[in-house]
Design a protein around this motif. Sequence first.
Motif, PDB file in Angstrom:
ATOM      1  N   LEU A 199      11.658  64.426   1.813  1.00 15.22           N
ATOM      2  CA  LEU A 199      10.413  64.340   2.461  1.00 15.22           C
ATOM      3  C   LEU A 199       9.691  63.168   2.373  1.00 15.22           C
ATOM      4  N   CYS A 200       9.177  62.815   3.450  1.00 13.09           N
ATOM      5  CA  CYS A 200       8.576  61.236   3.630  1.00 13.09           C
ATOM      6  C   CYS A 200       7.064  61.722   3.524  1.00 13.09           C
ATOM      7  N   VAL A 201       6.375  61.036   2.385  1.00 11.30           N
ATOM      8  CA  VAL A 201       5.164  60.835   2.088  1.00 11.30           C
ATOM      9  C   VAL A 201       4.669  59.341   2.480  1.00 11.30           C
ATOM     10  N   HIS A 202       3.271  59.163   2.739  1.00 14.77           N
ATOM     11  CA  HIS A 202       2.703  57.977   2.823  1.00 14.77           C
ATOM     12  C   HIS A 202       1.708  57.695   1.699  1.00 14.77           C
ATOM     13  N   GLY A 203       1.468  56.491   1.825  1.00 13.69           N
ATOM     14  CA  GLY A 203       0.577  55.730   0.754  1.00 13.69           C
ATOM     15  C   GLY A 203      -0.222  54.697   1.304  1.00 13.69           C
ATOM     16  N   ASP A 204      -0.614  54.596   2.630  1.00 10.60           N
ATOM     17  CA  ASP A 204      -1.461  53.446   3.025  1.00 10.60           C
ATOM     18  C   ASP A 204      -2.761  53.749   3.079  1.00 10.60           C
ATOM     19  N   THR A 205      -3.245  54.815   2.635  1.00 11.46           N
ATOM     20  CA  THR A 205      -4.702  55.030   2.390  1.00 11.46           C
ATOM     21  C   THR A 205      -4.890  55.740   1.025  1.00 11.46           C
ATOM     22  N   SER A 206      -6.154  55.921   0.496  1.00 10.68           N
ATOM     23  CA  SER A 206      -6.175  56.484  -0.888  1.00 10.68           C
ATOM     24  C   SER A 206      -6.087  57.991  -0.499  1.00 10.68           C
ATOM     25  N   GLY A 207      -6.519  58.258   0.532  1.00  9.79           N
ATOM     26  CA  GLY A 207      -6.344  59.699   0.887  1.00  9.79           C
ATOM     27  C   GLY A 207      -4.748  60.144   1.077  1.00  9.79           C
ATOM     28  N   ARG A 255      16.274  71.386  -5.420  1.00  9.17           N
ATOM     29  CA  ARG A 255      15.957  70.083  -5.572  1.00  9.17           C
ATOM     30  C   ARG A 255      15.784  69.048  -4.118  1.00  9.17           C
ATOM     31  N   ILE A 256      14.794  68.216  -4.443  1.00  9.64           N
ATOM     32  CA  ILE A 256      14.597  67.510  -3.114  1.00  9.64           C
ATOM     33  C   ILE A 256      14.014  66.028  -3.519  1.00  9.64           C
ATOM     34  N   ASP A 257      14.117  65.039  -2.660  1.00 11.65           N
ATOM     35  CA  ASP A 257      13.773  63.917  -2.807  1.00 11.65           C
ATOM     36  C   ASP A 257      12.511  63.607  -2.007  1.00 11.65           C
ATOM     37  N   LEU A 258      11.472  62.805  -2.734  1.00 10.93           N
ATOM     38  CA  LEU A 258      10.456  62.318  -1.820  1.00 10.93           C
ATOM     39  C   LEU A 258      10.595  60.778  -1.716  1.00 10.93           C
ATOM     40  N   ASN A 259      10.276  60.410  -0.426  1.00  6.27           N
ATOM     41  CA  ASN A 259      10.384  59.041  -0.079  1.00  6.27           C
ATOM     42  C   ASN A 259       9.283  58.417   0.729  1.00  6.27           C
ATOM     43  N   ALA A 260       9.066  57.267   0.308  1.00  9.79           N
ATOM     44  CA  ALA A 260       7.578  56.634   0.753  1.00  9.79           C
ATOM     45  C   ALA A 260       7.944  55.208   1.193  1.00  9.79           C
ATOM     46  N   ASP A 261       7.334  54.543   2.178  1.00  7.20           N
ATOM     47  CA  ASP A 261       7.371  53.130   2.331  1.00  7.20           C
ATOM     48  C   ASP A 261       6.648  52.241   1.151  1.00  7.20           C
ATOM     49  N   LEU A 262       7.074  51.429   0.665  1.00  3.82           N
ATOM     50  CA  LEU A 262       6.574  50.514  -0.309  1.00  3.82           C
ATOM     51  C   LEU A 262       6.639  49.170  -0.048  1.00  3.82           C
ATOM     52  N   GLY A 263       6.038  48.046  -0.668  1.00  2.00           N
ATOM     53  CA  GLY A 263       5.968  46.833  -0.752  1.00  2.00           C
ATOM     54  C   GLY A 263       5.781  46.048   0.742  1.00  2.00           C
ATOM     55  N   GLU A 264       4.853  46.875   1.330  1.00  2.00           N
ATOM     56  CA  GLU A 264       4.418  46.434   2.643  1.00  2.00           C
ATOM     57  C   GLU A 264       3.382  45.298   2.838  1.00  2.00           C
ATOM     58  N   GLY A 265       3.117  44.850   1.915  1.00  2.00           N
ATOM     59  CA  GLY A 265       2.157  43.768   1.864  1.00  2.00           C
ATOM     60  C   GLY A 265       2.823  42.735   2.424  1.00  2.00           C
ATOM     61  N   PHE A 266       2.141  41.251   2.534  1.00  2.00           N
ATOM     62  CA  PHE A 266       2.849  40.169   2.776  1.00  2.00           C
ATOM     63  C   PHE A 266       1.730  38.971   2.500  1.00  2.00           C
ATOM     64  N   GLY A 267       2.253  38.099   1.352  1.00  2.00           N
ATOM     65  CA  GLY A 267       1.466  37.128   1.154  1.00  2.00           C
ATOM     66  C   GLY A 267       0.316  37.574   0.363  1.00  2.00           C
ATOM     67  N   PRO A 268      -1.167  37.100   1.053  1.00  2.00           N
ATOM     68  CA  PRO A 268      -2.194  37.509   0.182  1.00  2.00           C
ATOM     69  C   PRO A 268      -2.623  38.851   0.672  1.00  2.00           C
ATOM     70  N   TRP A 269      -1.962  39.578   1.550  1.00  2.00           N
ATOM     71  CA  TRP A 269      -2.376  40.728   2.167  1.00  2.00           C
ATOM     72  C   TRP A 269      -1.713  42.060   1.424  1.00  2.00           C
ATOM     73  N   GLN A 270      -2.532  42.745   1.118  1.00  2.00           N
ATOM     74  CA  GLN A 270      -1.841  44.185   0.548  1.00  2.00           C
ATOM     75  C   GLN A 270      -1.989  45.243   1.661  1.00  2.00           C
ATOM     76  N   LEU A 271      -1.144  46.337   1.270  1.00  2.00           N
ATOM     77  CA  LEU A 271      -0.944  47.377   2.331  1.00  2.00           C
ATOM     78  C   LEU A 271      -0.487  48.486   1.539  1.00  2.00           C
ATOM     79  N   GLY A 272      -1.268  49.658   1.344  1.00  2.00           N
ATOM     80  CA  GLY A 272      -1.098  50.594   0.465  1.00  2.00           C
ATOM     81  C   GLY A 272      -1.029  50.419  -0.924  1.00  2.00           C
ATOM     82  N   ASP A 273      -0.702  51.565  -1.843  1.00  2.00           N
ATOM     83  CA  ASP A 273      -0.745  51.205  -3.178  1.00  2.00           C
ATOM     84  C   ASP A 273       0.613  51.423  -3.904  1.00  2.00           C
ATOM     85  N   ASP A 274       1.391  50.581  -3.998  1.00  2.00           N
ATOM     86  CA  ASP A 274       2.645  50.831  -4.287  1.00  2.00           C
ATOM     87  C   ASP A 274       2.745  51.264  -5.823  1.00  2.00           C
ATOM     88  N   ASP A 275       1.807  51.042  -6.970  1.00  2.00           N
ATOM     89  CA  ASP A 275       1.980  51.187  -8.086  1.00  2.00           C
ATOM     90  C   ASP A 275       1.749  52.949  -8.051  1.00  2.00           C
TER      91      ASP A 275
END
Lengths: 256, 256, 256, 256
Positions: free
Chosen positions: A224-232, A6-26
Motif C-alpha cells: 500500500l502506498c502512503v504519503h508524507g508530504d504534509t503533516s496531515g 501480511r502487507i507492505d507499506l511504501n512511501a516516497d522518501l528523501g525528496e528534498g534537495f540541498g537546502p530544501w526539505q520535502l516531507g518528513d522522512d523521519d
Amino acid sequence: VQHRTRIDLNADLGEGFGPWQLGDDDALLQIVTSANVACGFHAGDPVTMRRVCAAAAERGVAIGAQVGYRDLVGFGRRRMDISADELAADVIYQLGALDAFARAAGTRVRYVKPHGALYNTAADDPVQAGAIVAAIVAVDGRLPVLGLPDSALTRAAAEAGIGFVAEAFADRAYTATGRLVPRDQPGAVVTDAAAVAARAVAFAHDHVVTAVDGTTVAVTAASLCVHGDTSGAVELARAVRDALTGAGVQLAPFAP
Amino acid sequence: VQHRTRIDLNADLGEGFGPWQLGDDDALLQIVTSANVACGFHAGDPVTMRRVCAAAAERGVAIGAQVGYRDLVGFGRRRMDISADELAADVIYQLGALDAFARAAGTRVRYVKPHGALYNTAADDPVQAGAIVAAIVAVDGRLPVLGLPDSALTRAAAEAGIGFVAEAFADRAYTATGRLVPRDQPGAVVTDAAAVAARAVAFAHDHVVTAVDGTTVAVTAASLCVHGDTSGAVELARAVRDALTGAGVQLAPFAP
Amino acid sequence: VQHRTRIDLNADLGEGFGPWQLGDDDALLQIVTSANVACGFHAGDPVTMRRVCAAAAERGVAIGAQVGYRDLVGFGRRRMDISADELAADVIYQLGALDAFARAAGTRVRYVKPHGALYNTAADDPVQAGAIVAAIVAVDGRLPVLGLPDSALTRAAAEAGIGFVAEAFADRAYTATGRLVPRDQPGAVVTDAAAVAARAVAFAHDHVVTAVDGTTVAVTAASLCVHGDTSGAVELARAVRDALTGAGVQLAPFAP
Amino acid sequence: VQHRTRIDLNADLGEGFGPWQLGDDDALLQIVTSANVACGFHAGDPVTMRRVCAAAAERGVAIGAQVGYRDLVGFGRRRMDISADELAADVIYQLGALDAFARAAGTRVRYVKPHGALYNTAADDPVQAGAIVAAIVAVDGRLPVLGLPDSALTRAAAEAGIGFVAEAFADRAYTATGRLVPRDQPGAVVTDAAAVAARAVAFAHDHVVTAVDGTTVAVTAASLCVHGDTSGAVELARAVRDALTGAGVQLAPFAP
C-alpha cells in the motif's frame, strides 16, 4: 497452522534537495516498511540519500530506488519524450547511485519504483515501461519493480521475467473495474482518515476495495502506498498503519 | 625466472555530455589499460557511461570512477569549498552510478581517481582527501585510489588502510625533488613525442625521470597517465604505448 | 524644514526552487522595502521569479538581483574558485534573467546583491568583487551594488564609479571597530527581539551600534538586512519594522 | 525605382556548453545575418553567450533568443509536457539573460526562435505556442518570433498581435502543399550543394520551391535557416550565401 495476513507499506522518501526539505522522512521511517528513495534526478541529493539509507537500514525498512526523469525544477512531474536507450541509462545510473548508499549502510537496493510522470508513463507506454525493466535486467534481474497493477509496466516485467509488485492506494477511489479514478474527477481522493484506514484493512485482509459505484472490486496488491508530504499526510499514514496492525495484519517489506 | 617489467596506462574517458563530445574514447580504449570514466558530475552522461563501460569491459580495460566536483559548466576545474560530508556523499553517488554500468557490462569499478580541481585539492588538502577515501571505505574498501604520489591523498589512503596507486606523467617536467613542475612555469609540459616516449620507458623500466635540472630522480609509479582530448594527444598516447611495448614492458591494469 | 530619518529594509526572497519552498515570500513583502530576488543559480526558478517580481512591483518593493554561484545543491554557500570572466558572465546572465521578470511586472531591477559564499568572497577578494562590479558596468552602470561596508566590494564599486549601498545587520554583533563578529564566535547573533529592534532604530536614527565590548560604534548603512527563512525570523523582521516606524523612521527603498 | 530582393540568413549559434564546443560560431558569423543564440537551457553557457553576442554585434548580425526546454543532456530535443505558465516563465528567463549580453555588447535581442523539440511542439501545439508568444508580449511585444510558416506559432503570434517571421529551409524537401517532408522519410534532406544553393535563390527571388513531386510551390519566407554543426554544413551555408549574393539578393537581418 494459520497463515497470517501480511502487507507492505511504501512511501516516497528523501525528496528534498540541498537546502530544501520535502516531507518528513523521519516520521515516515517509523511507519513504512519500504522506502522509495529519490535518486537525484527529480529530487534527492547525495547527503540526503546517504542519511535516508542509513536510517532505513537501521530500522529494517527496505530501500527501493525511486527513479524519475532528469527534471529537478519540475520534480519529475512532466512527461518527457525520452528514448528507450536514454531512459534505460538514466535508470541504471540512479539505481547504481542509490545502491552505493545502501551498501554503505550495510544493505542493498531491494526494488525499483518509477516516480511522478515516469510512473504514469510507465503504466501506459510499453517503450518507457520496457526501458525501466531493461535497466533492471541489466543491473540485477532479481530486483522487482513496484507499480500500478495490470499496466504496461506489469506486462514489461512479465515479458522480461522480472518480478512485479502491485501497489494499491487506500486514499484513492477505484472504479468498478478496479482502476484508479483519475485525479481530476470529483471524489478521486478519499480524505476521511477512518475510511482510508478501513480501506487499507480491506485491501490487506480481503484483497478488495469498495468502488465508487458501491460495488466490491477485487484488488490484489502486495503493497500500500502512503504519503508524507504534509503533516496531515503523515497522520493519515500513521492511521493506516495503526488500523492494519490493530486488525492483525503483519507489516513487512515485500522484498526479501 | 625473470620478472617482466609491467605498467598501467590510464586516461580520462567518457568526458562528453549529451550532444557534446570530448576526446576520442574509441581510440583511447585501444591504447590504455585503465579507463578513468567520468561519472556525471563534471562530465559524462548515462548513455555515454554505459557505452564506455561496455567497450572497456569488452577490451579488458579496467574501469575506474573518475569522480569530480558537481560543476558541469566548469568541467570540475574550479576548486570548491565543500564539506567532508558533502564530498564523501558526492563520491559515493558517482562511484555507485558508474558501478551499475560496470555491472551491466559484466565487470565492476576497480578504482577511483579524482578529477581536475578535486585531483589537485586532494593532493594538498587532508580534509577533501580524507573525504574521498572515506567514501571508498564506505562502499568497498578493497578499491584503491589513483593519484599523485606523496600527496595528502596518499596519506589519507594509508591512514584508512586502502590501496593507493601512484601515477606519473611522461609529458610533464619534474623537479629535482620528484615533484611536477607547475603548469604555469615554462617547460612544464614535454611536447616532443620521442622524448615523452623515452620518459615513459624510463618510468616503467628504471622508475626514474630526468628532472628539469638534468639530474635523474627516482619516481615510482604503477600507472602512467596519458591524454586523449586532441588528435595530437591520442598520437602521443599511442607513441607512449608503442615505445613501452617495444621496450618489452608489459601493459596491464594495476587493478586485479 | 525637518529632514525625516529614512532607511531601507532588505531581505532575500524567491529562494525556493521547483517544488521546494524556502522562507515566506508573501510575509516578507509586507515588511521589506527591497527584495533581493534569487536568480536561478543558487535558488529561484523562473515561475517563482515571475511571481515574486509581480508581487514586489505591486507593493512598491524595489527588486534587486540576488546573484550567486551556480550551485543549487549547495545553495551558493560554498566558495568557488571561479575566474573573473566566468563570474562576470554569470552575474550578467542572472541580472538579465531577473530584469526580464521585472520588466514583465512593469518595473526594472534596481540593484545587485551577491548571495552566500559570493557575498563573503566579494567582501574579501578583489578579483571576484571586481567581476561583480564589471558585470554591472557592462549591463547598466547606474545600478548600485548592496553589500558589506568597507569591503573589497565597496572598493571595487568606487574604482568603477558605480554606486555602493552599505547594509547593516540588527541581529548581528559588531566589534569595537565596526566589523561583524564572525558567526562561529559566541554571541555573534542577537536573538532577543526587543534588542534587535532597538539596534535597528539605533542604526537608522543615530548610525551607531553597541559593540560587544559595550562601546558605541558608528555604522553608516542605508539598508538593514532582515531574514525570513523561519517563522521566528519573519516575526523578528516584523518587530524591526514596527520599531522603526514607531520611532518615526521612514521605510523606503534606497534605489530610486 | 527598383526594389531590390532581400532575405535574411539565420543559424543556431553559441550551442556549446562549458568545455564543450558545437558548431563553428566564428565561421557562421561571417555567413549569417541573424544569429539564434542559445540561452543556457538546452545549450549555451554565460561566457559563450557573452562572446557570441559581442562578435555578432561587432559584425552587425542580429541577435535572436534561441529558447529551448531546460534539458541540457537532451539538447532540448525531447518534447516535455510543460505547463503554459512554466514555459512562459522559462522563455522570459532565457530572453532576459540573453538580452543582458546583447546590451553589454551595445545592442538588444531582436527576435525569439524556439529550438529543437520546442520548435516542433510550437508548430503543432497551441498551448506551448501561446506560452512562447505570451512570454514575448510580457517582456517586449515589439519582438517578432521566427518559426515555421502556417503553424500554431504563426497563429498564436497573430492572435497576440506580435510579429511572425517565416523561415524556409533550402536543404529540406517540401511537399506539393508547401510543408516540410518529415525527416524520417527518404529524400527529406537535400545534400547536393548546388541544388541547395539554387533552392535558396528560388526562395529569395521567386518565393517558390520545387516540391518532391516536381511541382513548383509558393513559399514565402523572410529568412532562410542554415546550419553549422559540421564543417560540411558550414561549407553548404557559405555556398548558399555566395549563390544569393551572386544572384543579386541582398542579405540583411529581418529585424530592424
